[in-house]
Design a protein around this motif. Sequence first.
Motif, PDB file in Angstrom:
ATOM      1  N   THR A  74      -4.740  10.731   6.033  1.00 22.86           N
ATOM      2  CA  THR A  74      -5.891  10.978   5.157  1.00 22.86           C
ATOM      3  C   THR A  74      -5.909  12.408   4.620  1.00 22.86           C
ATOM      4  O   THR A  74      -6.573  12.683   3.626  1.00 22.86           O
ATOM      5  CB  THR A  74      -7.211  10.708   5.907  1.00 22.86           C
TER       6      THR A  74
ATOM      7  N   PRO B 293      -7.144  -1.443   3.157  1.00 20.39           N
ATOM      8  CA  PRO B 293      -7.555  -0.054   2.931  1.00 20.39           C
ATOM      9  C   PRO B 293      -8.998  -0.027   2.402  1.00 20.39           C
ATOM     10  O   PRO B 293      -9.328  -0.746   1.471  1.00 20.39           O
ATOM     11  CB  PRO B 293      -6.571   0.444   1.849  1.00 20.39           C
ATOM     12  N   GLN B 294      -9.824   0.759   3.038  1.00 17.82           N
ATOM     13  CA  GLN B 294     -11.237   0.792   2.636  1.00 17.82           C
ATOM     14  C   GLN B 294     -11.632   2.234   2.342  1.00 17.82           C
ATOM     15  O   GLN B 294     -11.326   3.146   3.109  1.00 17.82           O
ATOM     16  CB  GLN B 294     -12.086   0.215   3.759  1.00 17.82           C
ATOM     17  N   TYR B 295     -12.331   2.387   1.239  1.00 18.53           N
ATOM     18  CA  TYR B 295     -12.712   3.731   0.774  1.00 18.53           C
ATOM     19  C   TYR B 295     -13.937   4.230   1.530  1.00 18.53           C
ATOM     20  O   TYR B 295     -14.927   3.508   1.668  1.00 18.53           O
ATOM     21  CB  TYR B 295     -12.998   3.658  -0.727  1.00 18.53           C
TER      22      TYR B 295
ATOM     23  N   CYS C  72       0.843  -1.197   0.000  1.00 17.62           N
ATOM     24  CA  CYS C  72       0.000   0.000   0.000  1.00 17.62           C
ATOM     25  C   CYS C  72       0.879   1.249   0.000  1.00 17.62           C
ATOM     26  O   CYS C  72       0.628   2.206  -0.731  1.00 17.62           O
ATOM     27  CB  CYS C  72      -0.906  -0.002   1.228  1.00 17.62           C
TER      28      CYS C  72
ATOM     29  N   MET D 185      -9.315   7.241   1.408  1.00 15.10           N
ATOM     30  CA  MET D 185      -9.123   5.883   1.889  1.00 15.10           C
ATOM     31  C   MET D 185      -8.942   5.917   3.396  1.00 15.10           C
ATOM     32  O   MET D 185      -8.464   6.918   3.942  1.00 15.10           O
ATOM     33  CB  MET D 185      -7.872   5.334   1.203  1.00 15.10           C
TER      34      MET D 185
ATOM     35  N   LYS E 199      -7.959   3.203   6.987  1.00 12.65           N
ATOM     36  CA  LYS E 199      -7.545   1.848   7.401  1.00 12.65           C
ATOM     37  C   LYS E 199      -7.121   1.831   8.871  1.00 12.65           C
ATOM     38  O   LYS E 199      -6.900   2.897   9.475  1.00 12.65           O
ATOM     39  CB  LYS E 199      -6.464   1.300   6.479  1.00 12.65           C
TER      40      LYS E 199
ATOM     41  N   ALA F  63      -5.852   0.134  -2.384  1.00 13.75           N
ATOM     42  CA  ALA F  63      -6.765  -0.999  -2.200  1.00 13.75           C
ATOM     43  C   ALA F  63      -6.511  -2.067  -3.268  1.00 13.75           C
ATOM     44  O   ALA F  63      -6.756  -3.241  -3.037  1.00 13.75           O
ATOM     45  CB  ALA F  63      -8.207  -0.519  -2.257  1.00 13.75           C
TER      46      ALA F  63
ATOM     47  N   CYS G 248      -4.417  12.084   1.144  1.00 14.96           N
ATOM     48  CA  CYS G 248      -5.017  11.128   0.203  1.00 14.96           C
ATOM     49  C   CYS G 248      -5.868  11.835  -0.858  1.00 14.96           C
ATOM     50  O   CYS G 248      -6.578  12.795  -0.572  1.00 14.96           O
ATOM     51  CB  CYS G 248      -5.865  10.140   1.002  1.00 14.96           C
TER      52      CYS G 248
ATOM     53  N   GLY H  51      -7.805   5.210  -4.790  1.00 15.69           N
ATOM     54  CA  GLY H  51      -8.138   3.803  -4.546  1.00 15.69           C
ATOM     55  C   GLY H  51      -7.040   2.827  -4.920  1.00 15.69           C
ATOM     56  O   GLY H  51      -7.224   1.609  -4.830  1.00 15.69           O
TER      57      GLY H  51
END
Length: 478
Positions: A94, A112-114, A73, A121, A123, A104, A97, A101
């Motif tokens: 963040t 990692p989740q949107y 990542c 993203m 996490k 991920a 960012c 994506g």
Amino acid sequence: MTSAFTFNASACSGCKACQAACKDKNNLPTGVLWRRVYEVTGGSWQRNGAAWNNTVFAYNLSMSCNHCLHPKCAGVCPVDAYSIRPDGIVVLDTTKCIGCGYCAWACPYGAPQYNPETGHMTKCDLCFDNLEQGLPPACVAACPLRVLDYAEAVSDGGLQLWDIPAEKHPYPLPIYSHTQPRLAIRPHATMSRTENRSLANLEEVRPRLPSSWEEAPLVLYTLLTQMAVGGFWAMTWMFPMLWSLVQFDATVLRLLPALLIGCSLSAGMLVSFAHLGTKKNAWRVLCHLRKSWLSREILFTLLFGLGCLVTTMQMFQHYTNLGWITLTSLLGFCLIYSMARVYRLPAAPGWNTWHTNVEFLVTTLLLGLSSMMPLLVYEANLTGIQVLPSRLPIIHISILILSLLELALMNKRTLRGLLQKARIGLIVGAVLLAAFGFMGFSIGVAWFGVLIPLVVLVEEGLGRWLFYQSRLGVVHAR
Ligand code: SF4
Ligand code: SF4
């Protein structure tokens, strides 16, 4: 000293208190789960004479980010939003960012989740704020059976995932990880069984990924950019002879192909910009040139665009600088190469082969030749200059060979399905059209000039679409 999660699968009851505590502490919206409890079930009932034997088994696996020794990542992020603390915790900033994506795609664990509400993203950060106050992570504190823990030195008897080959990782962890996850699992007695094994709660733990429609801007970006690069290469070979023979001011003729290239590139850049979750951070995309192929791809897109602009301005003045043309062509090649490298991720083994590089190059040439062909036919008919007999047979045979190559390179694993069949039909159509064009190029030149690019464009569009769908297939198969 580095910290790692430890998990005793042999005693986990699957109550999901850890999952709920994490969601609560981090105020995560619906669909975003930093910690997920996988429910694995398998086995069956088997008849043995008059009796039925039960071989059913089940176990749970609580997973979050593994704060890997080699976090992919962090390597791929174009804005360098990831950092590794001295204690080994992989942290995501963040505020940097852009919500592209890409991390991920690269993480084999769906960590990692949107967050669609914030456009970036998110996490697990191993609750480092708790650790700094001497408190355990929220998930660890919530576990009523004390099976989830974190430790600096891990007790023996467990599977220390950073130590064992990925193919020995328990299901449903991927077998293609190259990240050395920092996680130790004390195995459940049935963890090695494979009979009818499946994830019972797939819908609950499936990471939230963009649908194919949400990925459509990326499909368009790759297609339009490849068309621009291929178009530039094709233009430098197809047109100079015609332009040099024109008796009148040929500025408009010179600008037509340049306009098509410029529009493709600008439209591609615009749609990819529109795809970002946090656009205001887009200026940061060149911050990670040292490691991220995505950063490099964007740099080469900008440099190639600049090269095209300078070449167009030179064409305005009826002046050709071979040095600039060669440099811009090389920048285009670097752009296509970095684009392919963006897709070559260990987490997506179907893409991580030399096929991806060759496919991208073939697509670029196909789109470039077929998009410039109608313009050449138009300009030749307009000026009455006889360049078609010397150029069109080469274009047709090149399209034919490239289409056959495309067919040969198709990923056998994705050959099923209606869309793939439609794609094969279109490639065969392009081959036939190119063959007809080659055999009788003086007949119906205008038709072939329009039909071939249309067929190639639809075929390539479908190809990209399936490419993105295969990514969703990889992640959803976890
Ligand atoms: S589990 Fe995924 S997100 Fe976490 S450190 Fe490893 S690669 Fe990165
Ligand atoms: S910029 Fe892209 S790769 Fe980096 S953290 Fe955000 S979504 Fe992930």
